[in-house]
Each structure stands twice: as structure tokens, then as C-alpha cells.
Design a protein around this motif. Structure first.
Motif, PDB file in Angstrom:
ATOM      1  N   VAL A  19       0.900  -1.228  -0.125  1.00  0.00           N
ATOM      2  CA  VAL A  19      -0.195   0.226   0.102  1.00  0.00           C
ATOM      3  C   VAL A  19       1.052   1.287   0.068  1.00  0.00           C
ATOM      4  CG1 VAL A  19      -1.716   1.364   1.264  1.00  0.00           C
ATOM      5  CG2 VAL A  19      -1.939  -1.294   1.272  1.00  0.00           C
ATOM      6  N   SER A  20       2.173   1.269   0.719  1.00  0.00           N
ATOM      7  CA  SER A  20       2.970   2.266   0.725  1.00  0.00           C
ATOM      8  C   SER A  20       3.667   2.704  -0.545  1.00  0.00           C
ATOM      9  CB  SER A  20       3.812   2.164   1.753  1.00  0.00           C
ATOM     10  OG  SER A  20       3.312   2.007   3.121  1.00  0.00           O
ATOM     11  N   ALA A  21       4.395   1.542  -0.852  1.00  0.00           N
ATOM     12  CA  ALA A  21       5.314   1.496  -2.038  1.00  0.00           C
ATOM     13  C   ALA A  21       4.645   1.736  -3.437  1.00  0.00           C
ATOM     14  CB  ALA A  21       6.188   0.364  -2.055  1.00  0.00           C
ATOM     15  N   ASN A  22       3.715   1.044  -3.987  1.00  0.00           N
ATOM     16  CA  ASN A  22       2.996   0.960  -5.194  1.00  0.00           C
ATOM     17  C   ASN A  22       2.616   2.499  -5.581  1.00  0.00           C
ATOM     18  OD1 ASN A  22       3.539  -1.521  -5.931  1.00  0.00           O
ATOM     19  ND2 ASN A  22       1.656  -2.191  -5.081  1.00  0.00           N
ATOM     20  N   PRO A  23       1.812   3.012  -4.777  1.00  0.00           N
ATOM     21  CA  PRO A  23       1.243   4.590  -5.384  1.00  0.00           C
ATOM     22  C   PRO A  23       2.673   5.411  -5.205  1.00  0.00           C
ATOM     23  CG  PRO A  23       0.575   3.913  -3.239  1.00  0.00           C
ATOM     24  CD  PRO A  23       1.228   2.939  -3.655  1.00  0.00           C
ATOM     25  N   PHE A  24       3.640   5.275  -4.241  1.00  0.00           N
ATOM     26  CA  PHE A  24       4.693   6.037  -4.161  1.00  0.00           C
ATOM     27  C   PHE A  24       5.369   6.026  -5.324  1.00  0.00           C
ATOM     28  CE2 PHE A  24       9.217   6.549  -2.941  1.00  0.00           C
ATOM     29  CZ  PHE A  24       9.390   7.953  -2.411  1.00  0.00           C
ATOM     30  N   VAL A  25       5.683   4.921  -5.905  1.00  0.00           N
ATOM     31  CA  VAL A  25       6.500   4.466  -7.188  1.00  0.00           C
ATOM     32  C   VAL A  25       5.511   5.158  -8.465  1.00  0.00           C
ATOM     33  CG1 VAL A  25       7.425   3.075  -8.871  1.00  0.00           C
ATOM     34  CG2 VAL A  25       7.757   2.585  -6.567  1.00  0.00           C
ATOM     35  N   SER A  26       4.332   5.178  -8.187  1.00  0.00           N
ATOM     36  CA  SER A  26       3.477   5.754  -9.471  1.00  0.00           C
ATOM     37  C   SER A  26       3.557   7.090  -9.566  1.00  0.00           C
ATOM     38  CB  SER A  26       2.100   5.279  -9.264  1.00  0.00           C
ATOM     39  OG  SER A  26       2.087   3.837  -9.192  1.00  0.00           O
ATOM     40  N   HIS A  27       3.912   7.756  -8.382  1.00  0.00           N
ATOM     41  CA  HIS A  27       3.797   9.047  -8.469  1.00  0.00           C
ATOM     42  C   HIS A  27       5.052   9.870  -8.438  1.00  0.00           C
ATOM     43  CE1 HIS A  27      -0.132   8.360  -6.735  1.00  0.00           C
ATOM     44  NE2 HIS A  27      -0.551   9.435  -7.653  1.00  0.00           N
ATOM     45  N   LEU A  28       5.930   9.241  -8.640  1.00  0.00           N
ATOM     46  CA  LEU A  28       7.473   9.593  -8.901  1.00  0.00           C
ATOM     47  C   LEU A  28       7.861  10.197 -10.104  1.00  0.00           C
ATOM     48  CD1 LEU A  28       9.718   7.044  -6.833  1.00  0.00           C
ATOM     49  CD2 LEU A  28       9.357   9.474  -6.303  1.00  0.00           C
ATOM     50  N   GLY A  29       7.038  10.141 -11.107  1.00  0.00           N
ATOM     51  CA  GLY A  29       7.326  10.530 -12.526  1.00  0.00           C
ATOM     52  C   GLY A  29       5.883  11.000 -12.968  1.00  0.00           C
ATOM     53  N   PRO A  30       6.029  11.150 -14.309  1.00  0.00           N
ATOM     54  CA  PRO A  30       4.962  11.296 -15.252  1.00  0.00           C
ATOM     55  C   PRO A  30       3.708  10.140 -15.378  1.00  0.00           C
ATOM     56  CG  PRO A  30       6.725  11.985 -16.595  1.00  0.00           C
ATOM     57  CD  PRO A  30       7.142  11.039 -15.338  1.00  0.00           C
ATOM     58  N   GLU A  31       2.515  10.778 -15.320  1.00  0.00           N
ATOM     59  CA  GLU A  31       1.563   9.303 -15.274  1.00  0.00           C
ATOM     60  C   GLU A  31       1.707   8.519 -16.412  1.00  0.00           C
ATOM     61  OE1 GLU A  31      -2.474  10.921 -15.108  1.00  0.00           O
ATOM     62  OE2 GLU A  31      -2.422  11.526 -12.853  1.00  0.00           O
ATOM     63  N   LYS A  32       1.938   8.937 -17.525  1.00  0.00           N
ATOM     64  CA  LYS A  32       2.013   8.369 -19.135  1.00  0.00           C
ATOM     65  C   LYS A  32       3.236   6.959 -18.984  1.00  0.00           C
ATOM     66  CE  LYS A  32       5.128  11.176 -21.582  1.00  0.00           C
ATOM     67  NZ  LYS A  32       5.231  11.895 -22.872  1.00  0.00           N
TER      68      LYS A  32
END
Length: 395
Positions: free
Chosen positions: A100-113
């Protein structure tokens, strides 16, 4: 580490099945205890991470997982199946908080595309753990031969006591080692400096907005359920599948080593997929891979020998990009609802608790080879999600 621990269940299942003389259905309780934690812990974990931030969530998850490993090692002395399951639940609760912590963290580290590509790359290192774990487990956990109920009845009390001590020691060392590594990682993540993305998500949420209004997320939750259920069901029965005389006739220890190819294929596929999805739309790659998995499972069901064995092992390669791709497609354009969406997606990992026992019942009824028809239905839905269900559209 969470890939390593999750994959180690594939070794625990045949080990505990033989040790406690379980049916396939009862042996699958390992998955029910482990992945059941996702159903109970994921949403509270999502709310906790919303308050504490991603970094503290990682530390808390690592500490709880470490305690679960200690509990599992201590359970070996009790020699009760339910104690093993309880310790696995605690361990999985820590892993859930990590997810729950890591997945959205990685997703938001850069552009959505490029979120799918980025999450797939990090999941490739998850697959490094899942690749190493079966070989590790075959050496340590399956190092002591498991005796049948008849053989145990023939042993003298002193011999029986020594046998249980040997069995206990086979799981103690690896899980105490895992506990040490996890706790060390918790200390590292408590002090390492990571980008603070918590404030980026603290934008206002409209009063009438809800995760349930985002159709692509709701369908994505079901896709995660199907994917984890199908992948875990297949991985959990590989060792027993390879034991079948018409497939490979392997011993458990030899078969466990071959499980490495299943997870190794996933690791290679994720590195390839991370690059490929910079060029090709993520949903198209997802659809293609799901269709390829269906073909390989059908071959494993109708064929015998090496063809059936390598076909089912090949599923791992095409499974590779599915979890991170579904995850990133499902939280696309959720904005401030991303943490909550992530929590619901991780709840869906409970598919790993429910679908494997279903396949276990089928295996007990019509045989292990035909039982692989169960995950086929899972991948049919995943193909649909990649073809149409992923599109953001409020319902």
C-alpha cells in the motif's frame, strides 16, 4: 523481500501438505492465511499511509513483517498447522502495508503516462526475490525428507521427537534470517531520505467524489483479484504438478528448483515490459500477455511430459507485467483518491486467498492437471480489462 517471502509459500505448501498429511484444499490454507491479510489490512493500511506518509508506512510494514517471520520460526516448535497459519497472517500484514505504501509512491515519482513502465521496473526487482526463493527453499526447507503417516507411526518415540526437531530446524533458520534482513531494512528506511510526496496528494476531494464512481478502478480491483488468484494458484501447485508421473515424475526437492524458472520468467518479462511499455500502450501489452497465458495453460492441460511442464512454466514470463500494469491503469487519473484506490486494489489481492483453494477442490476432485482450468477464467477477464475495462469513465 516481499517477492521472496511470497514465493516461498510455493515451497511451504508441498512441505506442510506432506508434513501434516493435508488434502490440496487444506494445504491451500497457506495462501488463504497469507493473502487473506490483504483483505483485512489493506484498507486500514491505506488510511494509515494517508496520515503517516509513504516512508513511515514502509518502516511500519517492514517491522511487522519481521515480527511475522520470527513468529513463523517459533511456530516450528509447536508443530500445529494453525500456528503456522497465524504467523503467516502477521507476516502478510506487514507485506500488505509495504504494498500500500510502495506502489502509489512509485507511481507518483514521475509522469502519469510512464507510471506502468516505472512500476513494472520496480516489480522486476520484486521478481528477483520470487526467482531466488524457490531455490533457497529447496535447499533449506525441503532438505529434510517428509515421512508419510505410516512411516511416522512406525517410529519409536525418540525417533519421532528427533524427526520433528529436524523438521522444525528446516524452517527456523530461513525465517530468522528473513526477520533479520527485514528489520535491518526497517532501520535503513527510517533514516534514508526519500521524496515527501504526501503533500502532493493532499489536494481537496470533491464531496460527491468516491473511488466507486471510477469505473476503471472498480474493474481494475476485480482484475487484480483475478490476476493474483490465478498466478498464486498456478505457482502453488507447480511442485505437485511436476510430481505427476505423466508430467515429470520429479521429487519435491527437484521440482522446487524448477519453480525458479516460473518466477525467473516473470523477472525477465518485467525488465522487457518496462522498456516495451515506453513504446507500446500498456493496455495492449496486458491484453496480449493474457491471451498468451490462456494458450499456455490449455497446452499444459491437454499435453503430457516436458511440453506440459514447460508450458506452465512459461506462464510466468507473460504474467510478468500484469500486476503493475493493472495497478497503474486502475489508479490513472484518480488524483487525491490514489491512496484510497491503492488500498482497494491491495484488498483485491485476497484473490490469492480464495482462488487457490477453489483450484485445490478441483484438483482433489478431477486431478491436478485438469484443475488448471480454474485460472483460465481469471485470464479471460484480464484480457477483457486490457482491451476495454481499463478506460477511465465515471459510472
Amino acid at each position: 523481500m516481499w517477492g521472496f517471502i511470497t514465493s516461498l509459500n510455493d515451497i511451504l505448501i508441498p512441505h506442510l501438505k506432506a508434513l501434516f498429511d493435508l488434502t490440496y484444499f487444506k494445504a491451500m490454507a497457506v495462501n488463504s492465511a497469507f493473502f487473506g491479510a490483504y483483505a483485512l489490512v489493506s484498507y486500514p493500511a491505506g488510511m494509515m499511509v494517508k496520515k503517516t506518509g509513504y516512508q513511515k508506512g514502509l518502516v511500519i510494514g517492514l517491522i511487522i513483517a519481521s515480527l511475522g517471520c520470527v513468529g513463523f520460526a517459533m511456530a516450528a516448535d509447536v508443530h500445529q498447522y494453525w500456528v503456522f497459519l497465524l504467523a503467516l497472517f502477521v507476516l502478510a500484514s506487514g507485506i500488505t502495508i509495504l504494498q500500500v505504501s510502495a506502489n502509489p509512491f512509485v507511481s507518483h515519482l514521475g509522469p502519469e503516462k510512464t507510471a506502468s513502465s516505472r512500476l513494472t521496473l520496480t516489480q522486476a526487482f520484486n521478481s528477483l526475490g520470487t526467482t531466488l526463493a524457490p531455490a533457497f527453499g529447496s535447499v533449506f526447507i525441503l532438505s529434510v525428507a517428509v515421512l508419510s503417516a505410516e512411516q511416522l507411526a512406525a517410529l519409536a518415540p525418540e525417533q519421532l521427537n528427533q524427526y520433528y526437531l529436524d523438521q522444525a530446524s528446516s524452517v527456523k533458520f530461513p525465517y530468522y534470517l528473513l526477520a533479520t534482513v527485514l528489520f535491518s531494512l526497517a532501520i535503513i528506511f527510517a533514516f534514508i531520505k526519500l521524496p515527501n510526496l504526501k503533500q502532493d496528494e493532499e489536494t481537496s476531494i470533491a464531496d460527491n467524489d468516491s473511488v466507486f464512481k471510477h469505473r476503471h478502478l472498480v474493474l481494475g480491483v476485480l482484475a487484480i483479484f483475478m490476476y493474483v488468484g490465478g498466478e498464486v494458484a498456478i505457482g502453488s501447485l507447480l511442485v505437485n504438478f511436476f510430481k505427476e508421473p505423466n508430467i515429470a515424475g520429479m521429487t519435491e526437492k527437484v521440482g522446487a528448483a524448477y519453480v525458479t524458472y516460473y518466477w525467473g520468467g516473470a523477472m525477465i518479462g518485467r525488465f522487457i515490459g518496462a522498456y516495451l511499455m515506453l513504446k507500446v500502450a500498456a493496455n495492449k501489452v496486458l491484453t496480449f500477455n493474457a491471451l498468451m497465458v490462456i494458450v499456455l495453460i490449455v497446452i499444459a492441460i491437454v499435453a503430457d511430459g516436458k511440453l506440459a511442464m514447460w508450458s506452465i512454466l512459461g506462464v510466468g514470463f507473460f504474467n510478468s507485467i500484469m500486476f503493475p500494469t493493472i495497478f497503474s491503469l486502475a489508479i490513472h487519473k484518480l488524483g487525491a483518491l490514489s491512496s484510497r484506490g491503492s488500498g482497494f486494489l491491495c484488498v483485491a489481492i485476497v484473490g490469492g486467498a480464495l482462488i487457490p483453494p477453489l483450484q485445490g477442490i478441483v484438483a482433489d476432485t478431477i486431478g491436478i492437471q485438469l484443475s488448471f482450468i480454474v485460472p483460465i477464467f481469471c485470464y479471460v477477464y484480464i484480457a477483457y480489462y486490457g482491451f476495454k475495462g481499463y478506460k477511465p469513465k465515471e459510472s
